[in-house]
Design an enzyme around this catalytic site. Structure first.
Site, PDB file in Angstrom:
ATOM      1  CG  PHE A   1       4.035   3.990  -6.769  1.00 54.95           C
ATOM      2  CD1 PHE A   1       4.711   4.654  -5.751  1.00 54.95           C
ATOM      3  CD2 PHE A   1       4.111   4.506  -8.056  1.00 54.95           C
ATOM      4  CE1 PHE A   1       5.449   5.801  -6.010  1.00 54.95           C
ATOM      5  CE2 PHE A   1       4.846   5.657  -8.329  1.00 54.95           C
ATOM      6  CZ  PHE A   1       5.516   6.302  -7.301  1.00 54.95           C
ATOM      7  CB  CYS A   2       0.357   4.300  -2.016  1.00 51.18           C
ATOM      8  SG  CYS A   2      -0.507   2.747  -1.730  1.00 51.18           S
ATOM      9  CB  THR A   3       3.565   4.091   1.961  1.00 47.23           C
ATOM     10  OG1 THR A   3       3.671   5.485   1.713  1.00 47.23           O
ATOM     11  CG2 THR A   3       4.670   3.658   2.918  1.00 47.23           C
TER      12      THR A   3
ATOM     13  N   GLY B   1       0.343   0.084  -0.080  1.00 43.29           N
ATOM     14  CA  GLY B   1      -0.637  -0.516  -0.965  1.00 43.29           C
ATOM     15  C   GLY B   1      -2.075  -0.120  -0.716  1.00 43.29           C
TER      16      GLY B   1
ATOM     17  CB  VAL C   1       7.114   2.136  -1.821  1.00 44.59           C
ATOM     18  CG1 VAL C   1       8.618   2.392  -1.866  1.00 44.59           C
ATOM     19  CG2 VAL C   1       6.390   2.995  -2.849  1.00 44.59           C
TER      20      VAL C   1
END
Length: 332
Positions: A176-178, A180, A205
């Site tokens: 996951f990241c901020t 996508g 997220v």
């Protein structure tokens, strides 16, 4: 201005004409009072901008009329004040820099997982959950039981994979990241390296915080964002963190109460890394900002050379602070 709408957007798409989009896109943003930065490259578009609800809606409609830029992935959040000072449209080689040639999310990518299904996936004991973000982002919030690669930049992620992950051992990997976009490339990279089951959080997220109720959430802390809000809470409102103007590290109110914190000059993360020359430059910059604030202006710097040097100092101090933070954790 009423409540400001902050829009993070991206799309991987072949844009052979990306250079010709720059000027009309910038003109549209400026005429609508939109601030922030968008990146254009042959592989697509990425960035975060802010403005009124009408302005953001019109921007998305304008983009949808350009070849390939319909159905752009975007997440909206809100702020009471404008989180950006300038309006920019930049031409780049990549819209997110991983530094590995040939990685193309348009050809191969991990399996998208909706926010509503994310908890079930990451609760599976056979799934290795990896946070693809940078160390200073992870420090203020991440998912429960997520692995922190301790990277200072996304360019370091491939090295982390080669050193710590094994397709034969790690059968299921979720990332996951901020918003996508980094996971588009990180999952594509893992697939290229022979990993079979690779998943990533669709929308990142920010989308998870938007769609999953806080009482059901497995997110712990706040989410770092790359604008003047510094971080957002589970309600996607500005969080409790501020940012050191010298090194750009997120800082708490407790850290601001430290003797090491001097507004615009230093904080506990970077005080040992700043030279006397840098300190004097930061002090002068802060003085100019305070004067501009009294005049009701936004100080963005009239001396181009000073602005460039300030950015170099910020990057250098951020790097040193991250190394210091990593060493501190390793030595525990």
């Amino acid at each position: 201005m009423s409540q400001v709408v902050v829009c993070a957007l991206y799309k991987f798409v072949s844009l052979p004409n990306f250079e010709s989009i720059q000027k009309p896109l910038l003109a549209h943003m400026e005429s609508a009072g939109i601030k922030g930065t968008l990146l254009l490259a042959s592989e697509g578009i990425n960035g975060t901008v802010a403005g009124s609800q009408l302005a953001i809606d019109n921007l998305l409609q304008w983009l949808a009329k350009q070849d390939g830029l319909d159905s752009i992935v975007h997440k909206l959040s809100f702020d009471e004040t404008m989180p950006f000072y300038r309006t920019k449209v930049k031409l780049k080689k990549e819209i997110v820099t991983m530094g590995v040639e040939g990685i193309d999310p348009l050809k191969v990518v991990g399996t998208y997982v909706k926010p509503k299904d994310w908890n079930q996936l990451i609760s599976d004991p056979e799934v290795l959950l990896v946070d693809t973000r940078n160390e200073y982002e992870v420090q203020i919030g991440t998912f429960k039981n997520a692995v922190d690669p301790k990277t200072d930049t996304f360019r370091e992620f491939p090295a982390y994979v080669k050193e710590h992950l094994d397709p034969a051992k790690h059968k299921k990997v979720a990332m996951f990241c901020t918003g996508g976009i980094r996971c588009e490339k990180s999952t594509a990279y893992l697939k290229e390296q022979g990993f079979d089951e690779v998943y990533h959080l669709e929308g990142g997220v920010l989308k998870y915080l938007e769609e999953v109720k806080q009482e059901e959430s497995l997110w712990e802390g706040e989410c770092f964002v790359f604008d003047n809000r510094v971080a957002v809470n589970h309600a996607l409102e500005k969080g409790q963190y501020d940012q050191c103007n010298a090194c750009r590290m997120p800082i708490t109110e407790l850290e601001k109460a430290s003797e090491a914190f001097v507004q615009g000059v230093s904080c506990p993360h970077c005080i040992d890394n700043i030279s006397e020359k840098q300190r004097q430059r930061f002090e002068e910059r802060e003085r100019q900002m305070q004067l501009a604030a009294k005049r009701g202006e936004a100080h963005i710097g009239s001396d181009v050379g000073a602005v460039i040097q300030s950015r170099r100092d910020n990057k250098e101090n951020l790097k040193k602070s991250q190394v210091k933070l990593n060493n501190k954790k390793y030595n525990k």
